[in-house]
Design a protein around this motif. Structure first.
Motif, mmCIF file in Angstrom:
data_model
loop_
_atom_site.group_PDB
_atom_site.id
_atom_site.type_symbol
_atom_site.label_atom_id
_atom_site.label_comp_id
_atom_site.label_asym_id
_atom_site.label_seq_id
_atom_site.Cartn_x
_atom_site.Cartn_y
_atom_site.Cartn_z
ATOM 1 N N TYR B 199 0.851 -1.190 0.000
ATOM 2 C CA TYR B 199 0.000 0.000 0.000
ATOM 3 C C TYR B 199 0.884 1.237 0.000
ATOM 4 O O TYR B 199 2.007 1.211 0.501
ATOM 5 C CB TYR B 199 -0.883 0.051 1.255
ATOM 6 C CG TYR B 199 -1.874 -1.071 1.328
ATOM 7 C CD1 TYR B 199 -3.124 -0.971 0.720
ATOM 8 C CD2 TYR B 199 -1.569 -2.244 2.010
ATOM 9 C CE1 TYR B 199 -4.028 -2.003 0.772
ATOM 10 C CE2 TYR B 199 -2.470 -3.290 2.075
ATOM 11 C CZ TYR B 199 -3.705 -3.162 1.452
ATOM 12 O OH TYR B 199 -4.595 -4.190 1.504
ATOM 13 N N GLU B 213 -3.938 0.872 -2.668
ATOM 14 C CA GLU B 213 -3.158 -0.314 -2.981
ATOM 15 C C GLU B 213 -2.165 0.057 -4.087
ATOM 16 O O GLU B 213 -2.546 0.663 -5.080
ATOM 17 C CB GLU B 213 -4.105 -1.407 -3.482
ATOM 18 C CG GLU B 213 -3.630 -2.806 -3.182
ATOM 19 C CD GLU B 213 -4.680 -3.840 -3.569
ATOM 20 O OE1 GLU B 213 -4.509 -4.456 -4.632
ATOM 21 O OE2 GLU B 213 -5.666 -4.018 -2.826
ATOM 22 N N LYS B 214 -0.903 -0.334 -3.904
ATOM 23 C CA LYS B 214 0.107 0.094 -4.872
ATOM 24 C C LYS B 214 -0.186 -0.395 -6.280
ATOM 25 O O LYS B 214 -0.019 0.332 -7.262
ATOM 26 C CB LYS B 214 1.494 -0.371 -4.446
ATOM 27 C CG LYS B 214 2.575 0.081 -5.404
ATOM 28 C CD LYS B 214 3.768 -0.826 -5.387
ATOM 29 C CE LYS B 214 3.431 -2.206 -5.914
ATOM 30 N NZ LYS B 214 4.473 -3.171 -5.590
ATOM 31 N N ASP B 215 -0.642 -1.650 -6.390
ATOM 32 C CA ASP B 215 -0.915 -2.183 -7.725
ATOM 33 C C ASP B 215 -1.973 -1.378 -8.460
ATOM 34 O O ASP B 215 -1.928 -1.246 -9.673
ATOM 35 C CB ASP B 215 -1.371 -3.644 -7.630
ATOM 36 C CG ASP B 215 -0.184 -4.578 -7.471
ATOM 37 O OD1 ASP B 215 0.938 -4.054 -7.325
ATOM 38 O OD2 ASP B 215 -0.365 -5.802 -7.497
#
Lengths: 126, 285
Positions: B199, B213-215
């Motif tokens: 995150y 969320e990083k993705d």
């Protein structure tokens, strides 16, 4: 198992992981019943985040390639070889369709295609 | 049990700077990257979480506990690496070991020595002779050697070369092999967090402006680069912020696949965290 990740690719990393594991399964380098690394271990070895790896596993599980047995681990699925075959059939169909449309543009006949196919098939068997 | 750290409505006012209503929720088993420019409030937030400064308002719970009741228990299970504070330069890791044994019930001398060996840190050498990469690895080693569950680090990779940074990221991934462990790590070198963080929390001028969320940030968000003619056709709701440069417009968008189907612009790039940060800070709406 080989997994190669490109950071410059536009393709999401979870997809890259997913497709490569799928490929290992379809080409039988990973066999039904084989154990996969845990999500955390794979994340560490690939140097990527846990959630990215988890997303790849979730997709693979949903598509029937892998199964997770709680407290034991994640394994290549036994049941869904048919499903995997169907997937491959679809892929082959698509590739043949492409070949046919190229052939039609250039005026190559069905017979020509058949003979190319036969020659390549035999070559591949050697 | 699933939440390792929760911060609710944290505020702290200084003469020239203010933390405004910070909210954070960190689950177990993840790495959370805390990004923002220098002076955005990263260190103040971290010090508040560690109960090192008095806050004006806010409810901070670590492992579900309050500092008022369980300060000792909490601190026993947190490993901390701060930017500027460490032991005297005259000390050796061997001296530090003796000190830490008194400070932590769970201090694990064997583990400490094992880490020192793993990271090739000489035990009888004074800290002043350590390189900055070695010193950071030593700080992390000290933070890890009492079996913490939560690791909080302020700028652990700044000023380090790529090799040392990559080694430190490996330590992080190693630490969260245990799914009860979490890491809260601040950095202004966002590329480090791009690879390992689950995150991203983004702070600007004392306010958290993005927590995601990083993705999702890297796979869904996008940077559109276009001409003025293209820009005026884009609806306001379809971008987060934009920046007018000398030769083009840069837009930050939240869903690049949707954008592609709606508009015919040539360049829609996958963003880096730096670019997201930059347009958020410098851009307008």
């Amino acid at each position: 198992m080989n997994i190669i990740i490109s950071n410059s690719s536009d393709k999401p990393i979870y997809k890259q992981v997913k497709e490569q594991i799928k490929n290992e399964i379809i080409t039988n380098r990973l066999k039904p019943g084989d154990q996969l690394p845990s999500i955390r271990a794979l994340a560490k070895d690939l140097g990527i985040s846990v959630i990215t790896t988890k997303n790849a596993y979730i997709d693979l599980e949903r598509e029937g390639y892998i199964e997770t047995i709680p407290a034991k681990g994640t394994y290549v699925s036994n049941k869904n070889i048919e499903l995997i075959k169907e997937d491959q059939f679809k892929k082959i169909e698509r590739l043949i369709e492409t070949s046919i449309s190229i052939a039609k543009i250039c005026g190559i006949t069905k017979e020509d295609i058949n003979s190319i196919f036969n020659i390549l098939w035999e070559d591949n068997n050697e | 049990m699933s939440e390792i750290l929760s911060v609710k409505n944290l505020s702290k006012k200084y003469d020239l700077f203010e933390l405004k209503n910070i909210n954070l929720s960190i689950p177990r088993g993840v790495i959370v990257g805390f990004i923002g420019e220098n002076g955005a409030g990263k260190t103040t937030t971290i010090k508040s979480i560690l109960n090192m400064i008095n806050v004006d308002t806010g409810d901070i719970k670590v492992f579900g506990n309050d500092y008022k009741e369980k300060e000792k228990d909490i601190k026993e299970k947190i490993g901390v690496v701060l930017d500027n504070s460490f032991f005297s330069e005259q000390l050796t890791p061997s001296d530090i070991n003796k000190i830490m044994k008194f400070l932590y019930k769970e201090w694990d001398e064997k583990l400490f020595i094992q880490y020192l060996n793993d990271f090739k840190l000489p035990i009888e050498k004074m800290i002043k002779e350590y390189s900055s990469g070695m010193l950071m690895k030593l700080k992390i080693t000290v933070a890890l050697s009492h079996h913490p569950e939560l690791l909080i680090l302020d700028e652990p990779t700044s000023g380090l070369d790529p090799i040392a940074r990559s080694e430190i990221l490996d330590i992080f991934l190693d630490f969260i092999q245990n799914e009860n462990h979490s890491i809260f790590v601040s950095s202004h070198i966002t590329s480090d967090l791009e690879t390992v963080a689950d995150y991203i929390v983004f702070i600007n001028k004392g306010e958290i402006i993005l927590s995601e969320e990083k993705d999702k940030l890297l796979d869904d968000y996008g940077i559109v680069r276009c001409t003025e003619d293209e820009f005026i056709k884009i609806e306001k709701d379809d971008y987060i912020k934009y920046r007018k440069n000398k030769f083009d417009y840069e837009l930050l968008i939240a869903d690049r696949n949707n954008f592609k189907t709606k508009y015919d612009v040539k360049v829609i790039d996958k963003p880096t965290l730096d670019e997201i940060m930059l347009i958020y800070i410098k851009g307008v709406k």
